[in-house]
Design a protein around this motif. Structure first.
Motif, PDB file in Angstrom:
ATOM      1  N   TYR A  63       0.840  -1.203   0.000  1.00 11.50           N
ATOM      2  CA  TYR A  63       0.000   0.000   0.000  1.00 11.50           C
ATOM      3  C   TYR A  63       0.872   1.248   0.000  1.00 11.50           C
ATOM      4  N   LEU A  64       0.556   2.187  -0.894  1.00 12.79           N
ATOM      5  CA  LEU A  64       1.275   3.458  -0.953  1.00 12.79           C
ATOM      6  C   LEU A  64       0.292   4.580  -1.212  1.00 12.79           C
ATOM      7  N   ARG A  65       0.398   5.637  -0.423  1.00  4.68           N
ATOM      8  CA  ARG A  65      -0.375   6.835  -0.750  1.00  4.68           C
ATOM      9  C   ARG A  65       0.512   8.058  -0.597  1.00  4.68           C
ATOM     10  N   VAL A  66       0.321   8.991  -1.518  1.00  5.72           N
ATOM     11  CA  VAL A  66       1.211  10.145  -1.635  1.00  5.72           C
ATOM     12  C   VAL A  66       0.371  11.415  -1.699  1.00  5.72           C
ATOM     13  N   HIS A  67       0.788  12.406  -0.892  1.00  2.00           N
ATOM     14  CA  HIS A  67       0.074  13.679  -0.835  1.00  2.00           C
ATOM     15  C   HIS A  67       1.084  14.806  -0.677  1.00  2.00           C
ATOM     16  N   GLU A  90      -2.826   5.367  -3.680  1.00  2.00           N
ATOM     17  CA  GLU A  90      -3.707   6.512  -3.530  1.00  2.00           C
ATOM     18  C   GLU A  90      -2.878   7.782  -3.708  1.00  2.00           C
ATOM     19  N   LEU A  91      -3.358   8.667  -4.573  1.00  5.92           N
ATOM     20  CA  LEU A  91      -2.579   9.845  -4.951  1.00  5.92           C
ATOM     21  C   LEU A  91      -3.430  11.099  -4.819  1.00  5.92           C
ATOM     22  N   LYS A  92      -2.890  12.086  -4.104  1.00  5.63           N
ATOM     23  CA  LYS A  92      -3.547  13.382  -3.941  1.00  5.63           C
ATOM     24  C   LYS A  92      -2.502  14.456  -4.182  1.00  5.63           C
ATOM     25  N   MET A  93      -2.492  14.997  -5.406  1.00  2.00           N
ATOM     26  CA  MET A  93      -1.412  15.903  -5.790  1.00  2.00           C
ATOM     27  C   MET A  93      -1.952  16.932  -6.794  1.00  2.00           C
ATOM     28  N   LYS A 113      -3.394  -3.105  -8.308  1.00  4.38           N
ATOM     29  CA  LYS A 113      -4.747  -3.654  -8.317  1.00  4.38           C
ATOM     30  C   LYS A 113      -5.809  -2.627  -7.927  1.00  4.38           C
ATOM     31  N   SER A 114      -5.420  -1.604  -7.170  1.00  3.07           N
ATOM     32  CA  SER A 114      -6.377  -0.576  -6.765  1.00  3.07           C
ATOM     33  C   SER A 114      -5.729   0.792  -6.906  1.00  3.07           C
ATOM     34  N   LEU A 115      -6.408   1.710  -7.610  1.00  2.00           N
ATOM     35  CA  LEU A 115      -5.883   3.050  -7.844  1.00  2.00           C
ATOM     36  C   LEU A 115      -6.945   4.074  -7.492  1.00  2.00           C
ATOM     37  N   ALA A 116      -6.582   5.050  -6.647  1.00  2.00           N
ATOM     38  CA  ALA A 116      -7.493   6.124  -6.269  1.00  2.00           C
ATOM     39  C   ALA A 116      -6.779   7.456  -6.409  1.00  2.00           C
ATOM     40  N   ASP A 145      -7.974  -3.816 -10.596  1.00  2.00           N
ATOM     41  CA  ASP A 145      -9.317  -4.285 -10.250  1.00  2.00           C
ATOM     42  C   ASP A 145     -10.266  -3.126  -9.964  1.00  2.00           C
ATOM     43  N   ARG A 146      -9.722  -2.039  -9.410  1.00  2.00           N
ATOM     44  CA  ARG A 146     -10.572  -0.941  -8.924  1.00  2.00           C
ATOM     45  C   ARG A 146      -9.947   0.400  -9.276  1.00  2.00           C
ATOM     46  N   LEU A 147     -10.752   1.298  -9.865  1.00  2.00           N
ATOM     47  CA  LEU A 147     -10.294   2.635 -10.236  1.00  2.00           C
ATOM     48  C   LEU A 147     -11.259   3.669  -9.672  1.00  2.00           C
TER      49      LEU A 147
END
Length: 437
Positions: A63-67, A90-93, A113-116, A145-147
């Protein structure tokens, strides 16, 4: 944790870690750190201030999320290497302008598999194949699998250019919200029509909300291709849940298909005002779903904020469509007159729950008093649908357990005695602000 005490510098100096779970601040030193080089198992959040609500979920793995990082930090850095192993991203930029396939040109997120994406306000294309030259065996998001894309004022297209074969071959869920520049979701081109038709056949959950410029879900490119595809059906073979909300420009699943229908059938009834010519301007009843779109396994249908909608179903639907529908939820559709017309009664035998709220023009839930409003033209092979016997029609809703009406002030009769007799499993009927006769 107080990263100012030198703990961060010590952590970033570690280059042999294989497992890591950490929340890091958005600092420039992350870009050059060797911390990520040998990681095999990780849960990492960089710069995200909100609570990690799904931190404990193990559905997808790494799991990786970047802001709040500088967008350049995602190109040719340790974070780029980490992306190749990430399964949930998960990306918030807000300043990100480069499409994601530029960040990972070699394998284009082969394990993701999952991108947000959230509030990526500068991004115009999620994937832009015109900027990179695909390798012979390359594909885009082959196991995604999930966008989810939430917020992006400049996003024009999800996928721009020709997707390589093998792309998106596992995509099951799409959730798109608050994208004011988006005009369509998926396109079909002459060279990759089969590839994208397969994508449509894989999606199980599709949610589209607050996209004011969205006109269609499937766009056809090329005059000859439009001519050929207009005669074919679009089949959402596995779609079980569909939500359409606050789409004021929406014309249908594919407006080119229905434009072709209008050319052959001048008086066909449809929800496509943008493609109607002058001679079609007297069309008064409109439908969301028409003859060329199939939903054989759809179970949940939610429609909200569609004020240009007067009817949901056309009378000439594919025989297999909507036979599995169990839940129908309609909200803020102020021109909708009826929920269930006569010609739908045989299809909806599995219906369990019906809810309508804030539909100011809604007159009836079940419309069994008239034949479908369809006018046939001589020599065009269309026949007027027969009026189904009223007593038989009541038997179509034996599984219906709940009916709810909220602020539907034009409804005069919720259930007639004849229909009530057939609702053997009905447990609850709620009506709020429905005037009495």
């Amino acid at each position: 944790m107080d990263w100012k005490l030198g703990i961060l510098s010590e952590l970033l100096s570690l280059s042999s870690l294989t497992t890591l779970e950490v929340v890091l601040p958005p600092v420039d030193s992350l870009v050059t750190s060797k911390l990520f080089d040998k990681l095999e198992r990780f849960k990492i959040s960089i710069g995200w201030k909100e609570h990690i609500y799904n931190w404990e979920l193990e559905a997808y793995g790494n799991y990786l999320r970047v802001h709040d990082l500088d967008a350049r930090s995602l190109v040719s850095t340790g974070i780029t290497l980490l992306l190749k192993k990430t399964k949930t991203f998960e990306l918030k930029m807000k300043n990100l302008t480069e499409p994601l396939n530029v960040l990972d040109t070699e394998c284009c997120f082969a394990n993701l598999k999952s991108l947000a994406l959230e509030e990526c306000e500068s991004l115009e294309y999620l994937i832009d194949m015109t900027l990179v030259k695909p390798t012979p065996h390359s594909s885009v998001f082959p196991v995604l699998d999930r966008l989810v894309v939430f917020g992006g004022s400049r996003l024009k297209e999800i996928f721009h250019g020709e997707l390589p074969m093998g792309s998106l071959k596992k995509l099951r869920e799409m959730d798109l919200q608050c994208l004011p520049s988006l005009t369509y979701i998926i396109w079909k081109t002459e060279s990759h029509s089969e590839c994208l038709r397969n994508i449509l056949g894989l999606i199980e959950v599709l949610k589209i909300k607050n996209c004011p410029s969205l006109e269609e879900i499937v766009a056809l490119e090329g005059a000859r291709h439009q001519e050929e595809e207009a005669t074919k059906e679009i089949n959402f073979q596995r779609l079980t849940e569909l939500t359409l909300a606050d789409l004021p420009s929406f014309t249908g699943i594919s407006k080119n298909i229905y434009k072709k229908e209008l050319e052959r059938l001048p008086d066909v009834i449809s929800l496509y005002p943008n493609v109607l010519t002058v001679e079609h301007s007297n069309v008064s009843i409109q439908h969301l779903f028409d003859t060329k779109v199939q939903f054989p396994v759809l179970q949940r249908l939610k429609i909200e904020g569609m004020d240009n909608l007067k009817g949901i179903w056309n009378s000439e639907l594919s025989p297999d469509s909507f036979c599995e529908l169990k839940f129908l939820i309609v909200n803020r559709c102020n021109k909708l007159l009826h929920l269930v017309p006569t010609h739908m009664q045989n299809r909806l035998q599995k219906m369990e729950f019906i809810c309508a709220s804030h539909c100011s023009s809604l007159e009836e839930i079940f419309d069994f008093r008239r034949s479908p409003s369809h006018i046939s033209q001589p020599g065009q092979g269309m026949q007027r649908s027969k009026i189904i016997d009223f007593k038989q029609s009541c038997q179509a809703f034996q599984n219906l357990t709940d009916i709810s009406l909220w602020e539907c002030n034009s409804v005069r009769i919720v259930l007639s005695p004849s229909i009530s007799e057939g609702l053997v499993k009905l447990k609850s009927t709620k009506d709020t602000a429905v005037p009495e006769d």
